[in-house]
Design a protein around this motif. Sequence first.
Motif, PDB file in Angstrom:
ATOM      1  N   LEU A  87     -16.438  18.021  43.306  1.00 19.64           N
ATOM      2  CA  LEU A  87     -15.944  18.169  41.940  1.00 19.64           C
ATOM      3  C   LEU A  87     -15.839  19.665  41.684  1.00 19.64           C
ATOM      4  O   LEU A  87     -16.777  20.288  41.220  1.00 19.64           O
ATOM      5  N   GLY A  88     -14.723  20.237  42.041  1.00 18.23           N
ATOM      6  CA  GLY A  88     -14.573  21.676  41.957  1.00 18.23           C
ATOM      7  C   GLY A  88     -15.291  22.348  43.112  1.00 18.23           C
ATOM      8  O   GLY A  88     -15.630  21.717  44.106  1.00 18.23           O
ATOM      9  N   GLU A  89     -15.555  23.632  42.953  1.00 19.12           N
ATOM     10  CA  GLU A  89     -16.167  24.404  44.036  1.00 19.12           C
ATOM     11  C   GLU A  89     -17.694  24.383  44.011  1.00 19.12           C
ATOM     12  O   GLU A  89     -18.335  24.682  44.999  1.00 19.12           O
ATOM     13  N   LYS A  90     -18.289  24.024  42.897  1.00 21.95           N
ATOM     14  CA  LYS A  90     -19.737  24.183  42.755  1.00 21.95           C
ATOM     15  C   LYS A  90     -20.534  22.894  42.674  1.00 21.95           C
ATOM     16  O   LYS A  90     -21.747  22.931  42.637  1.00 21.95           O
ATOM     17  N   CYS A  91     -19.866  21.751  42.652  1.00 21.29           N
ATOM     18  CA  CYS A  91     -20.595  20.495  42.475  1.00 21.29           C
ATOM     19  C   CYS A  91     -20.061  19.426  43.418  1.00 21.29           C
ATOM     20  O   CYS A  91     -18.855  19.320  43.646  1.00 21.29           O
ATOM     21  N   LEU A  92     -20.968  18.637  43.952  1.00 24.17           N
ATOM     22  CA  LEU A  92     -20.620  17.488  44.789  1.00 24.17           C
ATOM     23  C   LEU A  92     -21.163  16.231  44.123  1.00 24.17           C
ATOM     24  O   LEU A  92     -22.327  16.188  43.739  1.00 24.17           O
ATOM     25  N   LEU A  93     -20.321  15.228  43.984  1.00 25.00           N
ATOM     26  CA  LEU A  93     -20.776  13.915  43.549  1.00 25.00           C
ATOM     27  C   LEU A  93     -21.017  13.124  44.824  1.00 25.00           C
ATOM     28  O   LEU A  93     -20.119  12.971  45.655  1.00 25.00           O
ATOM     29  N   MET A  94     -22.255  12.642  44.999  1.00 23.24           N
ATOM     30  CA  MET A  94     -22.621  11.941  46.225  1.00 23.24           C
ATOM     31  C   MET A  94     -23.127  10.550  45.884  1.00 23.24           C
ATOM     32  O   MET A  94     -23.553  10.298  44.760  1.00 23.24           O
ATOM     33  N   GLY A  95     -23.071   9.650  46.872  1.00 29.13           N
ATOM     34  CA  GLY A  95     -23.550   8.310  46.603  1.00 29.13           C
ATOM     35  C   GLY A  95     -23.746   7.474  47.845  1.00 29.13           C
ATOM     36  O   GLY A  95     -23.412   7.882  48.962  1.00 29.13           O
ATOM     37  N   SER A  96     -24.287   6.262  47.633  1.00 35.68           N
ATOM     38  CA  SER A  96     -24.514   5.300  48.713  1.00 35.68           C
ATOM     39  C   SER A  96     -24.736   3.907  48.127  1.00 35.68           C
ATOM     40  O   SER A  96     -24.983   3.751  46.942  1.00 35.68           O
ATOM     41  N   ASP A  97     -24.637   2.925  49.024  1.00 37.58           N
ATOM     42  CA  ASP A  97     -24.998   1.546  48.668  1.00 37.58           C
ATOM     43  C   ASP A  97     -26.480   1.360  48.924  1.00 37.58           C
ATOM     44  O   ASP A  97     -27.024   1.836  49.916  1.00 37.58           O
ATOM     45  N   CYS A  98     -27.132   0.667  48.029  1.00 32.11           N
ATOM     46  CA  CYS A  98     -28.571   0.438  48.138  1.00 32.11           C
ATOM     47  C   CYS A  98     -28.848  -0.916  47.496  1.00 32.11           C
ATOM     48  O   CYS A  98     -29.176  -0.991  46.325  1.00 32.11           O
ATOM     49  N   ASP A  99     -28.670  -1.971  48.275  1.00 32.71           N
ATOM     50  CA  ASP A  99     -28.650  -3.279  47.645  1.00 32.71           C
ATOM     51  C   ASP A  99     -29.442  -4.374  48.340  1.00 32.71           C
ATOM     52  O   ASP A  99     -29.340  -5.517  47.958  1.00 32.71           O
ATOM     53  N   ASP A 100     -30.230  -4.053  49.340  1.00 30.91           N
ATOM     54  CA  ASP A 100     -30.891  -5.164  50.030  1.00 30.91           C
ATOM     55  C   ASP A 100     -32.256  -4.807  50.599  1.00 30.91           C
ATOM     56  O   ASP A 100     -32.607  -5.198  51.680  1.00 30.91           O
ATOM     57  N   GLY A 101     -33.028  -4.069  49.848  1.00 32.27           N
ATOM     58  CA  GLY A 101     -34.378  -3.756  50.290  1.00 32.27           C
ATOM     59  C   GLY A 101     -34.491  -2.465  51.089  1.00 32.27           C
ATOM     60  O   GLY A 101     -35.582  -2.091  51.494  1.00 32.27           O
ATOM     61  N   TRP A 102     -33.395  -1.771  51.342  1.00 34.81           N
ATOM     62  CA  TRP A 102     -33.458  -0.500  52.061  1.00 34.81           C
ATOM     63  C   TRP A 102     -33.979   0.603  51.155  1.00 34.81           C
ATOM     64  O   TRP A 102     -34.347   1.671  51.611  1.00 34.81           O
ATOM     65  N   CYS A 103     -33.958   0.381  49.880  1.00 35.46           N
ATOM     66  CA  CYS A 103     -34.427   1.354  48.898  1.00 35.46           C
ATOM     67  C   CYS A 103     -34.773   0.565  47.634  1.00 35.46           C
ATOM     68  O   CYS A 103     -34.564  -0.643  47.591  1.00 35.46           O
ATOM     69  N   PRO A 104     -35.299   1.232  46.622  1.00 39.56           N
ATOM     70  CA  PRO A 104     -35.628   0.491  45.393  1.00 39.56           C
ATOM     71  C   PRO A 104     -34.406  -0.234  44.840  1.00 39.56           C
ATOM     72  O   PRO A 104     -33.280   0.237  44.978  1.00 39.56           O
ATOM     73  N   ASP A 105     -34.625  -1.388  44.223  1.00 32.34           N
ATOM     74  CA  ASP A 105     -33.523  -2.128  43.615  1.00 32.34           C
ATOM     75  C   ASP A 105     -32.766  -1.233  42.654  1.00 32.34           C
ATOM     76  O   ASP A 105     -33.361  -0.453  41.901  1.00 32.34           O
ATOM     77  N   VAL A 106     -31.443  -1.339  42.708  1.00 32.29           N
ATOM     78  CA  VAL A 106     -30.603  -0.550  41.816  1.00 32.29           C
ATOM     79  C   VAL A 106     -30.637  -1.188  40.435  1.00 32.29           C
ATOM     80  O   VAL A 106     -30.323  -2.357  40.262  1.00 32.29           O
ATOM     81  N   VAL A 107     -31.064  -0.403  39.482  1.00 36.66           N
ATOM     82  CA  VAL A 107     -31.105  -0.808  38.089  1.00 36.66           C
ATOM     83  C   VAL A 107     -30.456   0.327  37.311  1.00 36.66           C
ATOM     84  O   VAL A 107     -30.771   1.501  37.559  1.00 36.66           O
ATOM     85  N   VAL A 108     -29.548  -0.011  36.412  1.00 37.66           N
ATOM     86  CA  VAL A 108     -28.935   1.047  35.619  1.00 37.66           C
ATOM     87  C   VAL A 108     -30.055   1.846  34.972  1.00 37.66           C
ATOM     88  O   VAL A 108     -30.932   1.290  34.318  1.00 37.66           O
ATOM     89  N   GLY A 109     -30.071   3.119  35.230  1.00 37.07           N
ATOM     90  CA  GLY A 109     -31.139   3.987  34.756  1.00 37.07           C
ATOM     91  C   GLY A 109     -31.902   4.608  35.912  1.00 37.07           C
ATOM     92  O   GLY A 109     -32.385   5.721  35.811  1.00 37.07           O
ATOM     93  N   ASN A 110     -32.014   3.882  37.049  1.00 35.32           N
ATOM     94  CA  ASN A 110     -32.682   4.485  38.206  1.00 35.32           C
ATOM     95  C   ASN A 110     -31.697   4.735  39.339  1.00 35.32           C
ATOM     96  O   ASN A 110     -32.094   5.017  40.450  1.00 35.32           O
ATOM     97  N   ASN A 111     -30.418   4.639  39.040  1.00 36.59           N
ATOM     98  CA  ASN A 111     -29.412   4.773  40.096  1.00 36.59           C
ATOM     99  C   ASN A 111     -28.849   6.186  40.201  1.00 36.59           C
ATOM    100  O   ASN A 111     -27.852   6.407  40.859  1.00 36.59           O
ATOM    101  N   VAL A 112     -29.505   7.151  39.602  1.00 35.64           N
ATOM    102  CA  VAL A 112     -29.102   8.545  39.706  1.00 35.64           C
ATOM    103  C   VAL A 112     -30.276   9.342  40.268  1.00 35.64           C
ATOM    104  O   VAL A 112     -31.392   9.252  39.756  1.00 35.64           O
ATOM    105  N   SER A 113     -30.024  10.104  41.312  1.00 35.35           N
ATOM    106  CA  SER A 113     -31.016  10.997  41.905  1.00 35.35           C
ATOM    107  C   SER A 113     -30.489  12.414  41.815  1.00 35.35           C
ATOM    108  O   SER A 113     -29.298  12.627  41.602  1.00 35.35           O
TER     109      SER A 113
END
Length: 146
Positions: free
Chosen positions: A61-87
Motif C-alpha cells: 500500500l504505497g511505499e511505506k506500508c504492506l497489507l499482509m494476510g493468511s488463512d487460519c481456519d482449522d486449528g493451525w492458529c487461534p480461531d478467527v473471530v472478528v476482533g482478533n483477526n488483526v496482528s
Amino acid sequence: MEKLNPYLTFPGNCEEAFNFYKSVFGGDFSYIGRFRDIPSEEGLSIPEDRMNKIMHIVLPLGEKCLLMGSDCDDGWCPDVVVGNNVSLSINTETKEQADQLFESLCSEGKITMQIGDVFWGSYYGMCTDKFGVTWIINYSKPEGNT
C-alpha cells in the motif's frame, strides 16, 4: 524498527478478501504463498483441502506500508473471530533487535511460534502479549546470510 504493518487472518477466504483489497487500493501482490509451498522437510502434515489456501500474501500500500494476510481456519492458529483477526507485524533492522522485541513482547504472554530461522530465509517469531495483542517479529536476513 524498520516497518510496522497490519497482518490480517481469515477463516479460509483470504484470497477473496485480498482480491477485494487489491481492487480498492490497486497495485499487485508482491508475494503469494500457499500452504502447498511449504517444503516437505519442514515435517508438517498439511491436510489436502488446505494446500491451496493462503499461507502468506502481501499487497503493498504505497511505499511505506504492506497489507499482509493468511488463512487460519482449522486449528493451525487461534480461531478467527472478528476482533482478533488483526496482528501487528514488525520488520526489524537487526537480528538482535528482533530478539529484544520478541522477548519483551512475549513476557507474561504466549509464544505462538518461537523466534528462529525459517524456510523462507527470515528470522521470524509470533506471540500474543499479556494484553491479547498478536505480534509478528521478522528480520529479513541479507542475501547470503543464513
